[in-house]
Design a protein around this motif. Structure first.
Motif, mmCIF file in Angstrom:
data_model
loop_
_atom_site.group_PDB
_atom_site.id
_atom_site.type_symbol
_atom_site.label_atom_id
_atom_site.label_comp_id
_atom_site.label_asym_id
_atom_site.label_seq_id
_atom_site.Cartn_x
_atom_site.Cartn_y
_atom_site.Cartn_z
ATOM 1 N N PHE A 5 -3.589 12.984 -3.877
ATOM 2 C CA PHE A 5 -4.314 12.723 -2.639
ATOM 3 C C PHE A 5 -3.496 13.201 -1.446
ATOM 4 O O PHE A 5 -2.271 13.338 -1.528
ATOM 5 N N LYS A 6 -4.191 13.438 -0.349
ATOM 6 C CA LYS A 6 -3.539 13.784 0.904
ATOM 7 C C LYS A 6 -3.092 12.504 1.607
ATOM 8 O O LYS A 6 -3.817 11.512 1.638
ATOM 9 N N LYS A 7 -1.903 12.541 2.159
ATOM 10 C CA LYS A 7 -1.347 11.358 2.810
ATOM 11 C C LYS A 7 -2.256 10.868 3.928
ATOM 12 O O LYS A 7 -2.688 11.648 4.780
ATOM 13 N N GLY A 8 -2.545 9.580 3.919
ATOM 14 C CA GLY A 8 -3.347 8.962 4.968
ATOM 15 C C GLY A 8 -4.843 9.122 4.822
ATOM 16 O O GLY A 8 -5.613 8.618 5.648
ATOM 17 N N SER A 9 -5.312 9.786 3.789
ATOM 18 C CA SER A 9 -6.742 10.024 3.630
ATOM 19 C C SER A 9 -7.473 8.760 3.204
ATOM 20 O O SER A 9 -6.891 7.850 2.596
ATOM 21 N N ALA A 10 -8.753 8.711 3.517
ATOM 22 C CA ALA A 10 -9.570 7.558 3.133
ATOM 23 C C ALA A 10 -9.654 7.441 1.612
ATOM 24 O O ALA A 10 -9.663 6.333 1.060
ATOM 25 N N ALA A 11 -9.728 8.592 0.946
ATOM 26 C CA ALA A 11 -9.805 8.585 -0.515
ATOM 27 C C ALA A 11 -8.551 7.975 -1.136
ATOM 28 O O ALA A 11 -8.619 7.267 -2.153
ATOM 29 N N LEU A 12 -7.395 8.236 -0.518
ATOM 30 C CA LEU A 12 -6.141 7.675 -1.016
ATOM 31 C C LEU A 12 -6.173 6.160 -0.976
ATOM 32 O O LEU A 12 -5.843 5.491 -1.968
ATOM 33 N N TRP A 13 -6.557 5.599 0.158
ATOM 34 C CA TRP A 13 -6.530 4.141 0.292
ATOM 35 C C TRP A 13 -7.581 3.479 -0.584
ATOM 36 O O TRP A 13 -7.369 2.383 -1.104
ATOM 37 N N GLU A 14 -8.707 4.144 -0.783
ATOM 38 C CA GLU A 14 -9.706 3.603 -1.703
ATOM 39 C C GLU A 14 -9.156 3.588 -3.129
ATOM 40 O O GLU A 14 -9.378 2.641 -3.894
ATOM 41 N N TYR A 15 -8.409 4.641 -3.467
ATOM 42 C CA TYR A 15 -7.790 4.717 -4.780
ATOM 43 C C TYR A 15 -6.724 3.634 -4.952
ATOM 44 O O TYR A 15 -6.656 2.969 -5.996
ATOM 45 N N GLY A 45 0.808 -1.213 0.000
ATOM 46 C CA GLY A 45 0.000 0.000 0.000
ATOM 47 C C GLY A 45 0.840 1.261 0.000
ATOM 48 O O GLY A 45 0.546 2.218 -0.723
ATOM 49 N N GLN A 46 1.887 1.269 0.792
ATOM 50 C CA GLN A 46 2.768 2.442 0.857
ATOM 51 C C GLN A 46 3.506 2.656 -0.464
ATOM 52 O O GLN A 46 3.675 3.793 -0.916
ATOM 53 N N LEU A 47 3.941 1.560 -1.094
ATOM 54 C CA LEU A 47 4.655 1.657 -2.364
ATOM 55 C C LEU A 47 3.775 2.266 -3.457
ATOM 56 O O LEU A 47 4.220 3.106 -4.240
#
Length: 342
Positions: free
Chosen positions: A132-142, A119-121
């Motif tokens: 995206f902003k780091k750590g945001s829910a939208a980021l992880w969904e993306y 995920g981080q990579l």
């Protein structure tokens, strides 16, 4: 191809690596890894680049993206708002184009940071380029969406690279490149380290992503069967120079340069025009002091006296099919035994 939009134009691109020789290493010579390449890559195509190991393929790909600084030449990146000379940009200016120009390296084992999770990579580039902003829910969904697109399951998100097979790691590398929404990707021998069955899966994935995302590839490989399968156009490189270029079918059905003929005749699972194998004698010449005239004449089975003195011209042997040879032999009419040196 003339009605298609250009994405990249390469003009006389060179990459020389300095070598120190002599007493106390005071004398400097240069290894000519890429020696004056001219070509155009169009939007939405897969441009294949083939040649022996040491011919300069990977160096060309990295110089194109300015991972290596070019010695000379220009790389023009075409966009809706105009063209940009990538070779004229400083480091900060070039950084803004990194999201558009990505690379997938040959070795999935060494190209991933072992201390970062999957995920981080994948998220790192999207955050760095401001998607995206780091750590945001939208980021992880993306990130999860990109993983699914590349055949990676959601439970892999928090795992580390060492927990995956070679094919899965290469999918992670593809997902990492895809996450920044690139327009152009250099695939640098990206399937050569994988088993044959896994190679086909990765090639199919690349083809699907190309159609879905509107990507353009420079596909570098020494495996002719792989290049023929995935490429729209192909260039053949020898000693840092392009010796033949054209549509994939033109190159394989009617090769015109002796080097291309030899490569195709030696490749397994490819039906060449002649069943006779063409064996090239010797190794690649030293790129520090390449031969005069045509660089291939020292190994060419059809070399004549003029080849030793005069650089070969670029000849358009048919529409869109270019060959750098004094003779540009027609392989459909050529008699191998007569042409070969006895």
């Amino acid at each position: 191809m003339n009605d298609r939009k250009k994405l990249l134009t390469v003009k006389n691109l060179k990459k020389y690596f300095p070598i120190k020789t002599g007493f106390l290493a005071r004398n400097r010579t240069f290894l000519r890894a890429v020696d004056g390449v001219d070509l155009e890559i169009y939007e939405g195509e897969t441009f294949g680049l083939v040649g022996e190991s040491g011919s300069g393929k990977s160096t060309f790909g990295r110089t194109l993206l300015r991972l290596y600084e070019p010695t000379d030449g220009q790389v023009l990146f075409h966009q809706e708002e105009g063209e940009t000379a990538l070779t004229d940009l400083n480091i900060r200016q070039m950084r803004a184009f990194r999201k558009d120009l990505q690379i997938i390296f040959q070795d999935p084992y060494s190209s991933l940071n072992p201390r970062m999770t999957v995920g981080q990579l994948i998220a790192e580039g999207a955050v760095t380029h401001g998607y995206f902003k780091k750590g945001s829910a939208a980021l992880w969904e993306y990130v999860l969406g990109v993983m699914r697109a590349c055949g990676l399951q959601e439970h892999m998100l928090r795992r580390y690279p060492h927990q995956f097979s070679g094919g899965q790691r290469q999918r992670i590398c593809i997902a990492r490149a895809l996450a920044v929404k690139p327009k152009f990707i250099v695939c640098d021998e990206c399937v050569s380290a994988l088993d044959v069955s896994i190679q086909s899966q990765i090639l199919n994935l690349l083809s699907e992503l190309k159609e879905r995302e509107g990507l353009t590839y420079l596909f570098i490989s020494h495996d002719l069967s792989v290049v023929r399968y995935i490429s729209d156009r192909i260039a053949v490189m020898y000693l840092g120079k392009i010796v033949e270029m054209g549509d994939a079918e033109q190159i394989f059905e009617n090769p015109r340069h002796p080097y291309t003929m030899a490569l195709i005749s030696a490749a397994p699972n490819i039906q060449a025009q002649s069943t006779e194998k063409i064996l090239l004698e010797g190794q690649l010449p030293n790129p520090v002091s390449p031969p005069k005239g045509c660089p291939f004449h020292t190994r060419c089975f059809y070399a004549q006296e003029i080849c030793q003195r005069v650089p070969a011209p670029v000849i358009e042997v048919e529409n869109g099919h270019f060959c750098v040879c004094h003779f540009s032999l027609d392989s459909t009419e050529m008699k191998w035994k007569k042409a070969r040196k006895e």
